[in-house]
Design a protein around this motif. Structure first.
Motif, PDB file in Angstrom:
ATOM      1  N   ALA B   9       0.867  -1.168   0.000  1.00 29.62           N
ATOM      2  CA  ALA B   9       0.000   0.000   0.000  1.00 29.62           C
ATOM      3  C   ALA B   9       0.910   1.225   0.000  1.00 29.62           C
ATOM      4  O   ALA B   9       2.057   1.136  -0.435  1.00 29.62           O
ATOM      5  CB  ALA B   9      -0.890  -0.030   1.222  1.00 29.62           C
ATOM      6  N   CYS B  14       5.956  -0.412   3.051  1.00 31.70           N
ATOM      7  CA  CYS B  14       5.790  -0.864   1.666  1.00 31.70           C
ATOM      8  C   CYS B  14       6.684  -0.059   0.722  1.00 31.70           C
ATOM      9  O   CYS B  14       7.305  -0.607  -0.186  1.00 31.70           O
ATOM     10  CB  CYS B  14       4.329  -0.737   1.235  1.00 31.70           C
ATOM     11  SG  CYS B  14       3.200  -1.684   2.268  1.00 31.70           S
ATOM     12  N   GLN B  38      -1.333  -2.998  -5.822  1.00 38.80           N
ATOM     13  CA  GLN B  38      -2.024  -2.316  -4.727  1.00 38.80           C
ATOM     14  C   GLN B  38      -3.493  -2.692  -4.670  1.00 38.80           C
ATOM     15  O   GLN B  38      -4.200  -2.329  -3.729  1.00 38.80           O
ATOM     16  CB  GLN B  38      -1.924  -0.802  -4.917  1.00 38.80           C
ATOM     17  CG  GLN B  38      -0.502  -0.311  -5.014  1.00 38.80           C
ATOM     18  CD  GLN B  38      -0.360   1.121  -4.517  1.00 38.80           C
ATOM     19  OE1 GLN B  38      -0.931   1.495  -3.517  1.00 38.80           O
ATOM     20  NE2 GLN B  38       0.397   1.923  -5.239  1.00 38.80           N
ATOM     21  N   VAL B  40      -6.655  -4.571  -3.933  1.00 42.00           N
ATOM     22  CA  VAL B  40      -7.023  -5.553  -2.907  1.00 42.00           C
ATOM     23  C   VAL B  40      -7.578  -6.829  -3.534  1.00 42.00           C
ATOM     24  O   VAL B  40      -7.335  -7.933  -3.047  1.00 42.00           O
ATOM     25  CB  VAL B  40      -8.068  -4.961  -1.948  1.00 42.00           C
ATOM     26  CG1 VAL B  40      -8.325  -5.916  -0.789  1.00 42.00           C
ATOM     27  CG2 VAL B  40      -7.610  -3.638  -1.411  1.00 42.00           C
ATOM     28  N   GLN B  41      -8.330  -6.681  -4.617  1.00 38.82           N
ATOM     29  CA  GLN B  41      -8.924  -7.875  -5.235  1.00 38.82           C
ATOM     30  C   GLN B  41      -7.848  -8.824  -5.757  1.00 38.82           C
ATOM     31  O   GLN B  41      -8.013 -10.037  -5.731  1.00 38.82           O
ATOM     32  CB  GLN B  41      -9.867  -7.451  -6.351  1.00 38.82           C
ATOM     33  CG  GLN B  41     -10.856  -6.418  -5.859  1.00 38.82           C
ATOM     34  CD  GLN B  41     -12.108  -6.314  -6.701  1.00 38.82           C
ATOM     35  OE1 GLN B  41     -12.460  -7.244  -7.403  1.00 38.82           O
ATOM     36  NE2 GLN B  41     -12.776  -5.188  -6.627  1.00 38.82           N
ATOM     37  N   MET B  43      -4.874  -9.057  -4.342  1.00 38.43           N
ATOM     38  CA  MET B  43      -4.285  -9.646  -3.133  1.00 38.43           C
ATOM     39  C   MET B  43      -5.105 -10.841  -2.681  1.00 38.43           C
ATOM     40  O   MET B  43      -4.567 -11.853  -2.232  1.00 38.43           O
ATOM     41  CB  MET B  43      -4.247  -8.611  -2.002  1.00 38.43           C
ATOM     42  CG  MET B  43      -3.291  -7.473  -2.262  1.00 38.43           C
ATOM     43  SD  MET B  43      -3.369  -6.270  -0.935  1.00 38.43           S
ATOM     44  CE  MET B  43      -2.545  -4.890  -1.721  1.00 38.43           C
ATOM     45  N   VAL B  44      -6.410 -10.707  -2.799  1.00 39.19           N
ATOM     46  CA  VAL B  44      -7.302 -11.781  -2.371  1.00 39.19           C
ATOM     47  C   VAL B  44      -7.003 -13.069  -3.141  1.00 39.19           C
ATOM     48  O   VAL B  44      -6.956 -14.158  -2.574  1.00 39.19           O
ATOM     49  CB  VAL B  44      -8.770 -11.361  -2.581  1.00 39.19           C
ATOM     50  CG1 VAL B  44      -9.700 -12.526  -2.315  1.00 39.19           C
ATOM     51  CG2 VAL B  44      -9.112 -10.200  -1.670  1.00 39.19           C
ATOM     52  N   LEU B  51       0.799  -6.839   4.532  1.00 39.64           N
ATOM     53  CA  LEU B  51       1.549  -5.986   3.619  1.00 39.64           C
ATOM     54  C   LEU B  51       2.797  -5.486   4.341  1.00 39.64           C
ATOM     55  O   LEU B  51       2.720  -5.254   5.532  1.00 39.64           O
ATOM     56  CB  LEU B  51       0.690  -4.802   3.183  1.00 39.64           C
ATOM     57  CG  LEU B  51      -0.628  -5.168   2.498  1.00 39.64           C
ATOM     58  CD1 LEU B  51      -1.363  -3.905   2.089  1.00 39.64           C
ATOM     59  CD2 LEU B  51      -0.403  -6.075   1.308  1.00 39.64           C
TER      60      LEU B  51
END
Lengths: 324, 84
Positions: B9, B14, B38, B40-41, B43-44, B51
């Motif tokens: 992030a 980071c 960056q 989030v989807q 990362m999921v 992070l």
């Protein structure tokens, strides 16, 4: 326990620097030296201890455990307890939140974790131990865990899942398979270097705040008359706690710089319970964290989350003032 | 060219990780590129909880910490040797 540190501070200030015992400057400097030594030792000890627990129970393991079994309410305790040993960076709050709810962990339990992780962290615990002693620290930690459980439970019971942002709701429906987390088997010896490194990083990060906080605290200790604040805030004043908490919530700070000042405020007459509630508000909730969480929850849900936690902190503030 | 994926992030940790990674790549003239994610989807998809997380070939190298240049050097060279 820290008599020897007091002796060093006394020797350093009164013998080496020849300041007079009882003089304002002497008192202030003595306070600074003594508190700095004490806090850094406690900080080292507590970050190491929490680091070791965290090394054996990393977040992935906790999540898997919460996912796999039915815990009949004990999951609130698990999430709150292990939240305390999990180091928290507010930038991780979104992936953590998603990772939890997506794995089927109830929203309330996820909130319990999200509240306790910043609320009871190594730095805050060490600062409390250094500033207010063991008894107050235990009260802070235990009440922090209970508060997270209760706030999480209330939020869970409110059935606000539909207030998550749309893509998160969609994600939960898909219910992806549990993560394939495989824990590396490591001996205690192998874990130590990592734990020490992480502890050092934490200490390095907060060291400047502690030094500044203790310096300001030292000055106030030496120069503000005892009982000075009693005129303004007393235990009996019903607005003391809510005002302190409402001031604390938007603040984005760690407790390292704030608690040394708070200790002096208590010494000069501000009720301890009010100060504890203020600290909880500062570390527990913050505007940057709220902004990040906006990605996963609607404004309404965010407002409910902040309100419930704030009310819980205010109630605990009153309770502290009654008990302490 | 190998992709190093950095999930991160806009926080200090980071940013530091990104700088350190790039410094090491430049210093050793490695045939690698840092791709910062960056979203989030995304990362999921990779099950990221912490992070920053640094990943190569779906293997997580660092998570939750900002690794120093030294640590990155050590890990990357180990990784390259094993691949050869």
């Amino acid at each position: 326990m820290f008599d020897w540190a007091q002796n060093i501070a006394d020797w350093f200030i009164y013998e080496v620097f020849h300041l007079t015992r009882g003089s304002k400057a002497g008192d202030a400097l003595n306070f600074f030296v003594f508190d700095t030594i004490k806090i850094f030792i406690l900080l080292l000890f507590i970050t190491l201890l929490m680091g070791i627990i965290n090394s054996y129970f990393p977040i992935e393991k906790i999540r898997n455990a919460l996912q796999k079994r039915k815990w009949y309410g004990l999951d609130y305790f698990m999430a709150s307890f292990f939240g305390t040993v999990t180091p928290f960076c507010s930038c991780s709050s979104v992936p953590l939140f998603i990772g939890f709810v997506q794995g089927g962990i109830p929203l309330g339990v996820t909130f319990a974790f999200l509240i306790s992780s910043p609320l009871v962290d190594a730095v805050t615990v060490a600062m409390f131990a250094g500033m207010f002693g063991l008894r107050i620290t235990v009260i802070y930690v235990v009440s922090g865990i209970i508060l997270s459980m209760i706030a999480g439970f209330i939020l869970g019971k409110m059935k606000i899942d539909h207030l998550l942002t749309e893509w998160v709701q969609h994600l939960i429906k898909q219910k992806q398979s549990a993560s394939q987390f495989v824990e590396e088997k490591k001996t205690f010896k192998q874990r130590i270097p990592e734990v020490v490194k992480e502890a050092m990083n934490i200490i390095k990060g907060v060291a400047p705040y502690i030094l500044i906080g203790v310096a300001i605290g030292g000055l106030m200790h030496g120069f503000i008359p005892t009982g000075f604040f009693e005129k303004y805030i007393t235990k009996e004043n019903p607005f003391g706690v809510p005002v302190a908490v409402l001031v604390g919530v938007p603040m984005y700070s760690n407790t390292a710089g704030i608690l040394p000042i708070m200790q002096v405020l208590v010494e000069k007459g501000i009720p301890l319970g009010t100060v504890i509630a203020f600290s909880m508000a500062v570390v527990g909730l913050s505007i940057p964290e709220g902004l990040l969480l906006k990605k996963v929850m609607t404004g309404k849900m965010l407002a409910i989350f902040f309100t419930v936690v704030t009310i819980c902190i205010i109630i605990s503030g009153y309770l502290f003032n009654i008990v302490l | 060219m190998k992709r190093i994926i950095l999930f991160g992030a806009n926080c200090a940790k980071c940013k530091k990780t990104e700088i350190n990674l790039n410094n090491v790549i430049q210093k050793h003239n490695l045939n690698m590129i840092v791709e910062k994610i960056q979203d989030v989807q995304e990362m999921v998809k990779y099950n990221i909880l912490y992070l920053p997380t640094v990943m190569i070939d779906n293997v997580i190298l660092f998570k939750g910490i900002a690794p120093s240049e030294k640590e990155i050097e050590k890990t990357l060279t180990n990784k390259l040797e094993n691949n050869l």
